[in-house]
Each structure stands twice: as structure tokens, then as C-alpha cells.
Design a protein around this motif. Sequence first.
Motif, PDB file in Angstrom:
ATOM      1  N   GLU A 149      15.800  13.596 -29.331  1.00  0.00           N
ATOM      2  CA  GLU A 149      15.392  12.663 -28.282  1.00  0.00           C
ATOM      3  C   GLU A 149      13.860  12.596 -28.193  1.00  0.00           C
ATOM      4  OE1 GLU A 149      15.731  12.157 -23.464  1.00  0.00           O
ATOM      5  OE2 GLU A 149      17.368  13.167 -24.519  1.00  0.00           O
ATOM      6  N   GLU A 150      13.215  13.747 -28.323  1.00  0.00           N
ATOM      7  CA  GLU A 150      11.749  13.793 -28.302  1.00  0.00           C
ATOM      8  C   GLU A 150      11.164  13.021 -29.481  1.00  0.00           C
ATOM      9  OE1 GLU A 150       8.316  17.167 -28.806  1.00  0.00           O
ATOM     10  OE2 GLU A 150      10.058  17.680 -27.582  1.00  0.00           O
ATOM     11  N   ILE A 151      11.740  13.175 -30.653  1.00  0.00           N
ATOM     12  CA  ILE A 151      11.273  12.426 -31.826  1.00  0.00           C
ATOM     13  C   ILE A 151      11.479  10.931 -31.600  1.00  0.00           C
ATOM     14  CG2 ILE A 151      11.750  11.972 -34.266  1.00  0.00           C
ATOM     15  CD1 ILE A 151      12.253  15.018 -34.536  1.00  0.00           C
ATOM     16  N   GLY A 152      12.604  10.565 -31.001  1.00  0.00           N
ATOM     17  CA  GLY A 152      12.843   9.156 -30.672  1.00  0.00           C
ATOM     18  C   GLY A 152      11.787   8.605 -29.740  1.00  0.00           C
ATOM     19  N   ASN A 153      11.389   9.402 -28.753  1.00  0.00           N
ATOM     20  CA  ASN A 153      10.325   8.978 -27.834  1.00  0.00           C
ATOM     21  C   ASN A 153       8.993   8.831 -28.561  1.00  0.00           C
ATOM     22  OD1 ASN A 153      12.104   8.956 -25.667  1.00  0.00           O
ATOM     23  ND2 ASN A 153      11.621  11.052 -25.062  1.00  0.00           N
ATOM     24  N   GLU A 154       8.697   9.757 -29.465  1.00  0.00           N
ATOM     25  CA  GLU A 154       7.454   9.668 -30.242  1.00  0.00           C
ATOM     26  C   GLU A 154       7.451   8.408 -31.104  1.00  0.00           C
ATOM     27  OE1 GLU A 154       6.848  13.281 -32.440  1.00  0.00           O
ATOM     28  OE2 GLU A 154       6.827  14.507 -30.624  1.00  0.00           O
ATOM     29  N   ILE A 155       8.592   8.102 -31.702  1.00  0.00           N
ATOM     30  CA  ILE A 155       8.696   6.882 -32.508  1.00  0.00           C
ATOM     31  C   ILE A 155       8.422   5.659 -31.638  1.00  0.00           C
ATOM     32  CG2 ILE A 155      10.346   5.391 -33.714  1.00  0.00           C
ATOM     33  CD1 ILE A 155      11.581   7.994 -34.870  1.00  0.00           C
ATOM     34  N   ASP A 156       8.977   5.630 -30.438  1.00  0.00           N
ATOM     35  CA  ASP A 156       8.746   4.495 -29.539  1.00  0.00           C
ATOM     36  C   ASP A 156       7.265   4.330 -29.223  1.00  0.00           C
ATOM     37  OD1 ASP A 156      11.471   3.984 -29.473  1.00  0.00           O
ATOM     38  OD2 ASP A 156      11.784   5.063 -27.581  1.00  0.00           O
ATOM     39  N   LEU A 201       4.625   5.557 -31.013  1.00  0.00           N
ATOM     40  CA  LEU A 201       3.876   5.223 -32.218  1.00  0.00           C
ATOM     41  C   LEU A 201       4.131   3.792 -32.677  1.00  0.00           C
ATOM     42  CD1 LEU A 201       4.320   8.585 -34.139  1.00  0.00           C
ATOM     43  CD2 LEU A 201       2.216   7.715 -33.089  1.00  0.00           C
ATOM     44  N   SER A 202       5.328   3.281 -32.418  1.00  0.00           N
ATOM     45  CA  SER A 202       5.659   1.908 -32.813  1.00  0.00           C
ATOM     46  C   SER A 202       4.773   0.882 -32.117  1.00  0.00           C
ATOM     47  CB  SER A 202       7.124   1.607 -32.496  1.00  0.00           C
ATOM     48  OG  SER A 202       7.964   2.396 -33.283  1.00  0.00           O
ATOM     49  N   ALA A 203       4.230   1.249 -30.974  1.00  0.00           N
ATOM     50  CA  ALA A 203       3.329   0.339 -30.261  1.00  0.00           C
ATOM     51  C   ALA A 203       2.004   0.181 -31.002  1.00  0.00           C
ATOM     52  CB  ALA A 203       3.075   0.857 -28.845  1.00  0.00           C
ATOM     53  N   ASN A 213       4.154   1.293 -39.488  1.00  0.00           N
ATOM     54  CA  ASN A 213       4.305   2.352 -40.491  1.00  0.00           C
ATOM     55  C   ASN A 213       4.144   3.694 -39.808  1.00  0.00           C
ATOM     56  OD1 ASN A 213       4.584   0.576 -42.713  1.00  0.00           O
ATOM     57  ND2 ASN A 213       2.385   0.251 -42.689  1.00  0.00           N
ATOM     58  N   ILE A 214       5.218   4.445 -39.751  1.00  0.00           N
ATOM     59  CA  ILE A 214       5.226   5.733 -39.057  1.00  0.00           C
ATOM     60  C   ILE A 214       5.736   6.801 -40.013  1.00  0.00           C
ATOM     61  CG2 ILE A 214       6.237   7.038 -37.155  1.00  0.00           C
ATOM     62  CD1 ILE A 214       6.685   4.331 -35.754  1.00  0.00           C
ATOM     63  N   VAL A 215       5.118   7.952 -39.969  1.00  0.00           N
ATOM     64  CA  VAL A 215       5.601   9.094 -40.731  1.00  0.00           C
ATOM     65  C   VAL A 215       6.087  10.141 -39.749  1.00  0.00           C
ATOM     66  CG1 VAL A 215       4.983  10.968 -42.312  1.00  0.00           C
ATOM     67  CG2 VAL A 215       4.010   8.676 -42.643  1.00  0.00           C
TER      68      VAL A 215
END
Length: 113
Positions: free
Chosen positions: A3-10, A12-14, A18-20
Motif C-alpha cells: 500500500e505504501e509503494i502504491g502511495n509512492e507511485i501515486d 511520483l506519477s504527478a 517514468n518511475i522506477v
Amino acid sequence: MLEEIGNEIDILSAYSSNIVVSHVIMPADIHKYINLFESKGMVYRIILLRPNYETALQRTKTRTCHTSTTPEEWVRYFYDRLIFRDVEILDNTNLTVEQSVHEIMKIYCDSPI
């Protein structure tokens, strides 16, 4: 943690498309990450950076991001278990961090730095 990684993706997507996500994923859990990426409509690639064992062990001794060295039994534990089917593998035994990034961008993203 997922869930934390999902939040980080959200977050960073802003800033970029391109996300690693740099994370140790055990083979039994890979489907959870694939489901996460797909639920967010992401185009993704999963790449295992896999140097030879001696290099992996040596790198744990020279790492500066942690205050202690990873015990050899843990290095062996993960090294022996990080075996995947249908995952791209980059042998980065003889590559620096910068060279590894360059290879990933060149080979897998079709956009060298």
C-alpha cells in the motif's frame, strides 16, 4: 508495504510518467506487484539486477546507504531465492550504478540517457 509503494507511485506519477520502483520482491509476491501496476493502468517492466554472487556479497560491504553490513547468510538467502520466470534479468556484475541505469534505459526503455 505494498500500500505504501502504491502511495509512492501515486505521488511520483504527478511528476513523471517514468518511475522506477527499487525493491526486493520475492517470487511468491510478484503477482501482488503486477496487480498493483495493472490496477493503476501502468505500463511496466520488471527487471532483476543480478550480479554474480561474489559481486553481490562485496557490494553489501561497500554500501553507504545502510549503517551496517548485510550478513552473508542473508545475502545467500535472497540470492538463492530470487529466481523468476518471465522476468527480465540484467547481469550487472561488471557495471557501476550509473552503467546499470544506462543499460536499463538503453535496452529496456528505448531511450538512452
